[in-house]
Design an enzyme around this catalytic site. Structure first.
Site, PDB file in Angstrom:
ATOM      1  N   ASN A  74       0.800  -1.223   0.000  1.00 40.14           N
ATOM      2  CA  ASN A  74       0.000   0.000   0.000  1.00 40.14           C
ATOM      3  C   ASN A  74       0.833   1.273   0.000  1.00 40.14           C
ATOM      4  OD1 ASN A  74      -2.740   1.274   0.323  1.00 40.14           O
ATOM      5  ND2 ASN A  74      -1.687   2.124   2.105  1.00 40.14           N
ATOM      6  N   ASP A 110       0.849   6.601  -0.239  1.00 40.78           N
ATOM      7  CA  ASP A 110       0.339   5.380  -0.894  1.00 40.78           C
ATOM      8  C   ASP A 110       0.995   5.204  -2.259  1.00 40.78           C
ATOM      9  OD1 ASP A 110      -1.350   5.291   1.262  1.00 40.78           O
ATOM     10  OD2 ASP A 110      -3.156   4.889   0.087  1.00 40.78           O
ATOM     11  N   ASP A 166      -0.189  -6.473   3.978  1.00 39.28           N
ATOM     12  CA  ASP A 166      -0.718  -5.385   4.789  1.00 39.28           C
ATOM     13  C   ASP A 166      -1.812  -4.613   4.045  1.00 39.28           C
ATOM     14  OD1 ASP A 166      -0.136  -3.795   7.254  1.00 39.28           O
ATOM     15  OD2 ASP A 166       0.290  -2.204   5.827  1.00 39.28           O
ATOM     16  N   GLU A 195      -4.492  -8.979   5.233  1.00 40.64           N
ATOM     17  CA  GLU A 195      -5.209  -8.169   6.223  1.00 40.64           C
ATOM     18  C   GLU A 195      -6.352  -7.478   5.496  1.00 40.64           C
ATOM     19  OE1 GLU A 195      -4.432  -4.552   9.411  1.00 40.64           O
ATOM     20  OE2 GLU A 195      -3.521  -4.459   7.445  1.00 40.64           O
TER      21      GLU A 195
END
Ligand code: GLC
Length: 561
Positions: A107, A175, A205, A250
């Protein structure tokens, strides 16, 4: 015909253990845990029954988000060791039969990453498009920030070029623009690098954050019309490089939306996902001493819409705040009232800073029941370091750091973690009732009634009963609302599992229609067995916070009781 063996899809009945190298064991006395120290404690983890280590980020970092702000995806934080020591650790782990997965950050990077340093130099810098920029002032996005105490927008103005960059997390974590082919290739290379060093997969993640098209240019949106194609490509790449490596994602989204992240019945995106919804239901159920919210969450898992090779990872605690964001406001307040009533125990209005033992006021019966439940749930259990000995937290530390204190090995004031003076430790040791003089590995190893012994036993039984990780499951109907009764079945193997969330003892009447009169239920945790009567009924007694693991033993069943 059965054409798979339980060793094939190893993640379906792994015991995963998450740790941060810097807080686990300091071998050289500088106050910071290190890879060499972790390697010395692999036997401990193996004895506990762990089969897969999950290492939190150990890469070079400015350390503003405890290592989740990475400045070099290929490096090793020099405080923790070198690539050579990572390889030694992986090798030691493999020798003891443990796999190793590591955090993968797709990310974002740190703002100190060379890509971002380049990107912000000018609008036409070759790295500019590695990140997501907008030129017009952003709207109010204060409801989208992940850290509401620190940030009020997901866009930050970069003064030099006068544009705004996207950051879902802290403003120092820009990001990445994963619609950019160069970024995609760069991430794949990072994966390839660690796989080549012997890693068995990645904990990915913040998946839903990077799998959306926010802030992409129109051209990119066109090229990237289906973000899940990217996740499929990552998975394909992973599997080309390493046939049995995994992606553990996640993904804290409702069940309905999880299907897509698994890749539906094709199972070609994430191999595993954490069950955030189920975890929150466990806390609501414990707070109410009513198993029905948990039973409902288990029933809602979209199992008929995902591949049988996909898997849920169950957990009671992770390294972040214990998020309760999927509960309703009233439900969340119930859990707060039961387990963290003081404001300093809560975080971001949505979660708790505490570990489980303090929430349960150290009640050993209730703790053992909770960990029995963790291992009994259909799926793969994940432990966060220190859970096995019942570590507490330090509420004086900010935010998520409260639960990231050094591992407590011995009763000494430094917890046997390091020989450095207290002021040099990477984080202070917990003090008070959950400090090392009361909670530590050394004494737990010698105490037959310790939580450590209990969790070791649970891990052993879980590994012996593949129906838990591999099987179909059903919540069993019965009248006692405080009790979760469920059944897991895989091939010939079948179990009935009971957990009493209430302090009062109960008797649970069960009817097992599918089985014959006289079928035996053999207790796997203590001496004893019982038999179904002619109406295929049985009455099962449970102590307050009691739990039972019962194997359905059919004639000719030769498994070890
Ligand atoms: C994930 C991690 C968390 C981190 C965040 C940003 O949510 O679990 O610890 O702060 O991502 O990387």
């Amino acid at each position: 015909m059965r054409i798979t063996d339980t060793s094939d899809l190893w993640w379906k009945n792994a015991v995963i253990y998450c740790l941060d190298v810097e807080t686990f064991f300091d071998s050289d006395g500088d106050g910071v845990g290190d890879f060499a120290g972790l390697a010395q404690r692999v036997d401990y983890l193996s004895e506990l029954g762990v089969t897969c280590l999950w290492l939190m980020p150990f890469y070079p970092t400015p350390g503003k988000d405890d290592g989740y702000d990475v400045s070099d995806f290929y490096g090793v934080d020099p405080r923790l060791g070198t690539h050579g020591e990572v390889v030694e650790l992986v090798r030691t782990a493999k020798d003891r039969g443990l796999r190793v997965i590591v955090d993968l950050l797709v990310n974002h990077t740190s703002d100190q990453h060379p890509w971002f340093k380049e990107a912000r130099k000018s609008k036409d810098n070759p790295y500019r498009d590695y990140y997501v920029w907008r030129s017009d002032p952003p709207p109010d996005t204060s409801d989208q920030v992940v850290f509401p105490d620190q940030e009020d927008s997901i866009w930050e103005k970069d003064e030099k070029t006068g544009e705004w960059y996207l950051h879902h997390f802290y403003k120092h974590q820009p990001d990445l623009n994963i619609a950019n082919r160069k970024v995609q290739d760069a991430i794949a290379k990072v994966m390839g690098f660690w796989l080549q060093l012997g890693i068995d997969g990645f904990r990915v993640d913040a998946v839903p954050f990077f799998l959306n098209d926010l802030g992409m240019s129109e051209r990119e949106k066109h090229d990237f019309s289906e973000p899940h194609e990217y996740l499929r490509a990552l998975r394909q790449f992973l599997q080309r490089r390493s046939g049995d490596a995994i992606l553990l994602g996640e993904v804290n989204v409702p069940f309905e939306d999880q299907v897509a992240f698994f890749g539906g019945t094709n199972g070609d995106e994430l191999t595993m996902m954490f069950d955030f919804v189920g975890m929150q239901a466990i806390y609501l159920s414990m707070a109410r001493a009513d198993a029905r919210p948990l039973a409902e969450a288990l029933r809602q898992r979209p199992l008929d819409r995902i591949s049988p090779d996909s898997q849920y990872a169950n957990f009671l605690r992770n390294h972040d705040e214990l998020t309760l964001d999927k509960l309703s406001e009233d439900e969340r307040q119930e859990v707060f009232a039961a387990f963290g009533p003081e404001p300093e125990m809560q975080l971001f209005g949505r979660g708790l800073k505490r570990r489980l033992p303090t929430m349960l006021e150290g009640d050993p019966r209730r703790l053992k029941m909770a960990y029995s439940l963790l291992f009994a749930l259909p799926g793969t259990p994940v432990l966060f370091y220190g859970e096995e000995i019942g570590m507490g937290e330090n509420l004086e530390l900010p935010g998520r750091m409260a639960v990231r204190t050094p591992m407590q090995w011995t009763a000494e004031p430094d917890a046997g973690f390091s020989t450095a003076p207290a002021r040099k430790l990477v984080a202070p040791i917990v003090t008070g009732g959950f400090g090392p003089e009361h909670v530590n590995v050394a004494s737990a190893r010698h105490d037959p009634d310790s939580l450590l012994r209990h969790i070791t036993l649970m891990a052993q039984r879980y590994r012996e009963c593949p129906e838990l990780g591999w099987g179909d499951f059903r919540v069993l109907e019965q009248p006692v609302t405080a009790v979760l009764a469920h059944r897991c079945t895989w091939d010939e193997a079948s179990m009935v599992l009971l957990h009493n969330l209430d302090p009062e003892s109960v008797v649970v009447p069960l009817t097992l229609d599918d089985d014959e009169e006289g079928t035996l239920l053999v207790d796997l945790l203590q001496e004893g067995e019982c038999r179904l009567d002619e109406r295929r009924r049985v009455e099962l007694a449970l102590d307050g916070y009691g739990y039972r693991w019962l194997r359905v033993q059919r004639p000719g069943d030769r498994r070890l009781p």
